[in-house]
Design an enzyme around this catalytic site. Structure first.
Site, PDB file in Angstrom:
ATOM      1  N   VAL A 263      38.663  42.675 -22.612  1.00 37.22           N
ATOM      2  CA  VAL A 263      38.765  41.493 -22.817  1.00 37.22           C
ATOM      3  C   VAL A 263      37.593  41.041 -23.754  1.00 37.22           C
ATOM      4  O   VAL A 263      37.901  40.396 -24.707  1.00 37.22           O
ATOM      5  CB  VAL A 263      38.729  40.500 -21.577  1.00 37.22           C
ATOM      6  CG1 VAL A 263      39.112  39.126 -21.978  1.00 37.22           C
ATOM      7  CG2 VAL A 263      40.110  40.884 -20.691  1.00 37.22           C
TER       8      VAL A 263
ATOM      9  N   LYS B  40      39.962  36.289 -11.751  1.00 36.21           N
ATOM     10  CA  LYS B  40      40.889  35.711 -10.626  1.00 36.21           C
ATOM     11  C   LYS B  40      40.125  35.934  -9.303  1.00 36.21           C
ATOM     12  O   LYS B  40      39.918  35.100  -8.438  1.00 36.21           O
ATOM     13  CB  LYS B  40      42.102  35.970 -10.698  1.00 36.21           C
ATOM     14  CG  LYS B  40      42.458  37.514 -10.737  1.00 36.21           C
ATOM     15  CD  LYS B  40      42.688  38.020 -12.185  1.00 36.21           C
ATOM     16  CE  LYS B  40      42.894  39.422 -12.060  1.00 36.21           C
ATOM     17  NZ  LYS B  40      43.014  39.803 -13.550  1.00 36.21           N
TER      18      LYS B  40
ATOM     19  N   GLU C 195      41.773  29.923 -18.245  1.00 37.18           N
ATOM     20  CA  GLU C 195      43.173  30.032 -18.459  1.00 37.18           C
ATOM     21  C   GLU C 195      43.518  31.576 -18.207  1.00 37.18           C
ATOM     22  O   GLU C 195      44.534  32.022 -17.915  1.00 37.18           O
ATOM     23  CB  GLU C 195      43.301  29.671 -20.035  1.00 37.18           C
ATOM     24  CG  GLU C 195      44.768  29.854 -20.359  1.00 37.18           C
ATOM     25  CD  GLU C 195      45.704  29.051 -19.880  1.00 37.18           C
ATOM     26  OE1 GLU C 195      45.629  27.778 -20.060  1.00 37.18           O
ATOM     27  OE2 GLU C 195      46.508  29.486 -18.886  1.00 37.18           O
TER      28      GLU C 195
ATOM     29  N   VAL D 142      44.952  33.636 -14.623  1.00 35.77           N
ATOM     30  CA  VAL D 142      46.502  33.758 -14.297  1.00 35.77           C
ATOM     31  C   VAL D 142      47.287  33.708 -15.284  1.00 35.77           C
ATOM     32  O   VAL D 142      47.196  33.328 -16.435  1.00 35.77           O
ATOM     33  CB  VAL D 142      46.586  32.321 -13.526  1.00 35.77           C
ATOM     34  CG1 VAL D 142      48.172  32.522 -12.822  1.00 35.77           C
ATOM     35  CG2 VAL D 142      45.901  32.220 -12.172  1.00 35.77           C
TER      36      VAL D 142
ATOM     37  N   GLY E  95      47.382  36.081 -17.881  1.00 31.18           N
ATOM     38  CA  GLY E  95      46.868  36.543 -18.979  1.00 31.18           C
ATOM     39  C   GLY E  95      46.789  35.581 -20.006  1.00 31.18           C
ATOM     40  O   GLY E  95      46.088  34.605 -20.400  1.00 31.18           O
TER      41      GLY E  95
ATOM     42  N   GLY F 236      47.473  54.100 -18.431  1.00 33.19           N
ATOM     43  CA  GLY F 236      46.352  53.279 -18.314  1.00 33.19           C
ATOM     44  C   GLY F 236      47.050  51.933 -18.034  1.00 33.19           C
ATOM     45  O   GLY F 236      46.426  50.820 -18.090  1.00 33.19           O
TER      46      GLY F 236
ATOM     47  N   GLU G 166      45.078  50.691 -12.650  1.00 33.41           N
ATOM     48  CA  GLU G 166      43.657  50.954 -12.399  1.00 33.41           C
ATOM     49  C   GLU G 166      43.619  52.311 -11.726  1.00 33.41           C
ATOM     50  O   GLU G 166      44.615  52.740 -11.001  1.00 33.41           O
ATOM     51  CB  GLU G 166      43.062  49.943 -11.715  1.00 33.41           C
ATOM     52  CG  GLU G 166      43.165  48.399 -12.258  1.00 33.41           C
ATOM     53  CD  GLU G 166      42.325  48.318 -13.105  1.00 33.41           C
ATOM     54  OE1 GLU G 166      41.124  48.778 -13.275  1.00 33.41           O
ATOM     55  OE2 GLU G 166      42.519  47.364 -14.008  1.00 33.41           O
TER      56      GLU G 166
ATOM     57  N   LYS H 154      45.681  35.089  -7.619  1.00 31.97           N
ATOM     58  CA  LYS H 154      46.051  34.096  -8.778  1.00 31.97           C
ATOM     59  C   LYS H 154      47.072  32.992  -8.143  1.00 31.97           C
ATOM     60  O   LYS H 154      47.198  32.031  -8.552  1.00 31.97           O
ATOM     61  CB  LYS H 154      47.222  34.810  -9.705  1.00 31.97           C
ATOM     62  CG  LYS H 154      46.292  36.106 -10.425  1.00 31.97           C
ATOM     63  CD  LYS H 154      47.004  36.994 -10.954  1.00 31.97           C
ATOM     64  CE  LYS H 154      46.509  38.050 -11.861  1.00 31.97           C
ATOM     65  NZ  LYS H 154      47.286  39.375 -12.344  1.00 31.97           N
TER      66      LYS H 154
HETATM   67  N1  LIG Z   1      42.245  43.405 -19.100  1.00 28.33           N
HETATM   68  C1  LIG Z   1      43.159  42.817 -18.786  1.00 28.33           C
HETATM   69  O1  LIG Z   1      44.305  42.688 -19.535  1.00 28.33           O
HETATM   70  C2  LIG Z   1      42.847  41.380 -18.099  1.00 28.33           C
HETATM   71  C3  LIG Z   1      43.738  40.424 -18.108  1.00 28.33           C
HETATM   72  C4  LIG Z   1      43.385  39.083 -17.503  1.00 28.33           C
HETATM   73  C5  LIG Z   1      42.300  39.345 -16.761  1.00 28.33           C
HETATM   74  N2  LIG Z   1      41.214  40.018 -16.845  1.00 28.33           N
HETATM   75  C6  LIG Z   1      39.991  39.869 -16.009  1.00 28.33           C
HETATM   76  O2  LIG Z   1      38.952  40.016 -17.118  1.00 28.33           O
HETATM   77  C7  LIG Z   1      37.888  40.668 -16.711  1.00 28.33           C
HETATM   78  C8  LIG Z   1      37.566  41.680 -17.624  1.00 28.33           C
HETATM   79  O3  LIG Z   1      38.346  42.917 -17.617  1.00 28.33           O
HETATM   80  P1  LIG Z   1      38.257  43.965 -18.577  1.00 28.33           P
HETATM   81  O4  LIG Z   1      39.794  44.679 -18.589  1.00 28.33           O
HETATM   82  O5  LIG Z   1      37.857  43.399 -19.851  1.00 28.33           O
HETATM   83  O6  LIG Z   1      36.999  44.975 -18.086  1.00 28.33           O
HETATM   84  P2  LIG Z   1      36.776  46.225 -18.573  1.00 28.33           P
HETATM   85  O7  LIG Z   1      37.433  46.817 -19.617  1.00 28.33           O
HETATM   86  O8  LIG Z   1      36.390  47.230 -17.331  1.00 28.33           O
HETATM   87  O9  LIG Z   1      35.321  45.605 -18.883  1.00 28.33           O
HETATM   88  C9  LIG Z   1      34.215  45.178 -18.035  1.00 28.33           C
HETATM   89  C10 LIG Z   1      33.053  44.951 -19.000  1.00 28.33           C
HETATM   90  O10 LIG Z   1      31.894  44.490 -18.186  1.00 28.33           O
HETATM   91  C11 LIG Z   1      30.789  45.256 -18.192  1.00 28.33           C
HETATM   92  N3  LIG Z   1      29.970  44.919 -17.081  1.00 28.33           N
HETATM   93  C12 LIG Z   1      30.521  45.408 -15.648  1.00 28.33           C
HETATM   94  N4  LIG Z   1      29.482  45.383 -15.016  1.00 28.33           N
HETATM   95  C13 LIG Z   1      28.624  44.600 -15.471  1.00 28.33           C
HETATM   96  C14 LIG Z   1      27.245  44.398 -14.990  1.00 28.33           C
HETATM   97  N5  LIG Z   1      27.024  44.258 -13.614  1.00 28.33           N
HETATM   98  N6  LIG Z   1      26.293  43.834 -16.116  1.00 28.33           N
HETATM   99  C15 LIG Z   1      26.854  43.856 -17.359  1.00 28.33           C
HETATM  100  N7  LIG Z   1      28.114  44.058 -17.670  1.00 28.33           N
HETATM  101  C16 LIG Z   1      28.924  44.668 -16.625  1.00 28.33           C
HETATM  102  C17 LIG Z   1      31.275  46.524 -18.575  1.00 28.33           C
HETATM  103  O11 LIG Z   1      30.026  47.149 -19.480  1.00 28.33           O
HETATM  104  P3  LIG Z   1      30.085  48.865 -19.956  1.00 28.33           P
HETATM  105  O12 LIG Z   1      31.283  48.782 -20.955  1.00 28.33           O
HETATM  106  O13 LIG Z   1      28.846  49.013 -20.395  1.00 28.33           O
HETATM  107  O14 LIG Z   1      30.871  49.636 -18.935  1.00 28.33           O
HETATM  108  C18 LIG Z   1      32.424  46.375 -19.646  1.00 28.33           C
HETATM  109  O15 LIG Z   1      31.948  46.110 -21.043  1.00 28.33           O
HETATM  110  C19 LIG Z   1      38.177  40.933 -15.368  1.00 28.33           C
HETATM  111  O16 LIG Z   1      37.675  39.937 -14.356  1.00 28.33           O
HETATM  112  C20 LIG Z   1      39.669  40.991 -15.175  1.00 28.33           C
HETATM  113  O17 LIG Z   1      40.279  40.818 -13.931  1.00 28.33           O
HETATM  114  C21 LIG Z   1      41.718  41.311 -17.404  1.00 28.33           C
END
Ligand SMILES: NC(=O)c1ccc[n+]([C@@H]2O[C@H](COP(=O)([O-])OP(=O)(O)OC[C@H]3O[C@@H](n4cnc5c(N)ncnc54)[C@H](OP(=O)(O)O)[C@@H]3O)[C@@H](O)[C@H]2O)c1
Length: 436
Positions: free
Chosen positions: A15, A107, A131, A134, A136, A189, A192, A207
């Site tokens: 994201v 969420k 936004e 929930v 996306g 992918g 998870e 959500k």
């Molecule tokens: N992916 C989706 O489609 C989607 C959809 C809706 C909502 N969300 C929500 O959006 C959020 C992010 O999701 P994502 O898919 O982008 O996750 P992600 O790909 O796993 O990315 C997480 C990021 O956060 C960084 N991070 C983790 N712990 C940290 C800490 N303690 N201090 C500093 N940085 C930290 C990681 O750093 P590194 O890169 O260095 O590891 C990484 O860059 C989550 O809450 C998820 O539920 C995601």
């Protein structure tokens, strides 16, 4: 000279990288709508030296220090995109304490610590927008908060977990087993490495808690929402569903029964002609029934880098407009009016049911099942007794499938407890939605 709006990103994963890309790709349009140029001033990550990132950023922006990132004087809005609960909670509360507005896609954070975060934001006079948390990229939060601001939501249901929907879609289309599809989804992918939150219904419950807050003005203990995962479903249930004209979908449901709130998460059989039945793969959809508008439905990408980033950046734009107008968004109206409304006990939920009993193929068994159901006020709409279960041999157990009329969940469960002595495997219970 165009003013600048300082942004800190916590997280540069799927994201976070999408946000960087969208701010670059749509820079001119976003600047025009903001009336200011958004500038990413700092990015917090877990591993500063990570070799491969989804977007290239100036390494000088990166830091592993969440606390100093959120407190920077040149930052107006903090976007929390790290996920998880505790570190995100601390960072968001620190940002609020430092007077920053917050956007989050998290969420789990809001469902678990939302009350604390919203109260802190209200006390400090800053906005918290969410936004992306929930569905996306589908702007359902905006619809519920603004589009239906003059209306009253009576009930809603939908598909809010793309991973579960993908798995059930594959099981239905190809007759595959749950474990087999899950493994493939992880390799592709879509799921998870630890899929527990998705397949257990935990992510959907988070959500649902947020949706219930917006629709019914209630705070919710997400952990207490009754939920069934999708992992107990068997290919045979999908064959019966198709035979009866149903599709099995991972459903969240919320309904206001005059102040008592019904919330549940479970796979359900829905009529195959419903629009929700056609929601494929990892897509999400929400059906809302409100007093004045009646039915409306919202459909689209429930996750993914760019759809989710779109929601985050739209929240940034809305906050920027609030800043320009010196207005407080909707935080005051919404959070002052929240209360904890009582939950409808799960035993009092009324639904139709698909019950699949595995029984010995001998005379009198069917009569015993129907008698016990009748004794518990569960009336039967249709019964199908099938050939011996696959691999069981001619004399092995058979499936007896019962579709009930609407019944009270407590009565159905009590009947199943009595019947437990007469079956050779746990009875499969799937709720059935749609007109009687
Ligand atoms: N992916 C989706 O489609 C989607 C959809 C809706 C909502 N969300 C929500 O959006 C959020 C992010 O999701 P994502 O898919 O982008 O996750 P992600 O790909 O796993 O990315 C997480 C990021 O956060 C960084 N991070 C983790 N712990 C940290 C800490 N303690 N201090 C500093 N940085 C930290 C990681 O750093 P590194 O890169 O260095 O590891 C990484 O860059 C989550 O809450 C998820 O539920 C995601």
């Amino acid at each position: 000279m165009t003013k600048e709006l300082g942004i800190a990103l916590l997280g540069l994963g799927n994201v976070g990288a999408g946000v960087v890309k969208l701010l670059e790709d749509n820079a001119a349009a976003i600047t025009a709508r903001l009336g200011a140029r958004p500038v990413v001033r700092a990015i917090a990550v877990a591993t500063a030296g990570k070799k491969k990132r989804l977007v290239e950023v100036d390494p000088a922006l990166l830091s592993t220090d969440l606390a100093s990132t959120v407190a920077r004087a040149d930052v107006d809005i903090v976007c929390e995109l790290i996920g998880g609960e505790q570190e995100a909670r601390v960072a968001v509360l620190q940002a609020i304490a430092a007077g920053k507005h917050v956007v989050t896609a998290n969420k789990a954070l809001l469902a678990t610590h939302g009350e604390e975060i919203f109260a802190a934001a209200e006390a400090r006079g800053v906005d918290v927008y969410y936004e992306a948390a929930v569905c996306g990229g589908i702007p359902v939060i905006r619809v519920l908060r603004e589009g239906l601001a003059s209306d009253r939501v009576e009930w809603f249901y939908g598909i809010v977990n793309g991973t579960s929907n993908y798995i059930l879609s594959e099981m239905a289309a190809h007759g595959r087993a749950f474990a087999d599809v899950l493994k493939e989804a992880q390799q592709l992918g879509y799921a998870e490495a630890d899929p527990t939150l998705d397949v257990s219904g935990g992510d959907a419950a988070h959500k649902l808690a947020i949706l219930a807050m917006l629709c019914f003005g209630t705070t919710v203990d997400a952990a207490a929402i009754p939920k069934d995962g999708i992992d107990a479903l068997d290919p045979i249930d999908f064959r019966y569903a198709a035979q009866f004209g149903f599709v099995i979908k991972p459903i969240v449901l919320g309904r206001d029964h005059g102040g008592r709130i019904e919330l549940r998460v479970h796979p359900a059989m829905i009529p195959d002609h419903w629009m929700l039945a056609d929601v494929p793969g990892a897509k999400n959809a929400l059906y809302v029934h409100s007093y004045a508008l009646g039915p409306s439905m919202y459909y689209g990408a429930g996750a993914g880098m760019m759809p989710t980033a779109m929601s985050v950046v739209s929240d940034v734009i809305e906050i920027a407009r609030n800043i320009a107008a010196n207005a407080g968004g909707d935080r005051v109206q919404r959070h002052r009016s929240l209360e904890r409304k009582p939950a409808l006990p799960v035993a009092d939920v009324r639904s139709r049911y698909y019950l699949r009993f595995s029984v010995e193929d001998r005379p009198g068994v069917l009569g015993r099942l129907t008698t016990v159901l009748g004794e518990h006020q569960v009336s039967i709409r249709q019964v199908v007794q099938d050939v011996p279960d696959a691999g069981a041999g001619e004399s092995g157990p058979v499936s007896v499938v019962v579709l009930t009329h609407e019944a009270r969940e407590g009565d159905v469960r009590a009947a199943i407890d009595v019947i437990a002595k007469s079956v050779v495997a746990p009875t499969r219970v799937i709720r059935v939605m749609g007109p009687p």
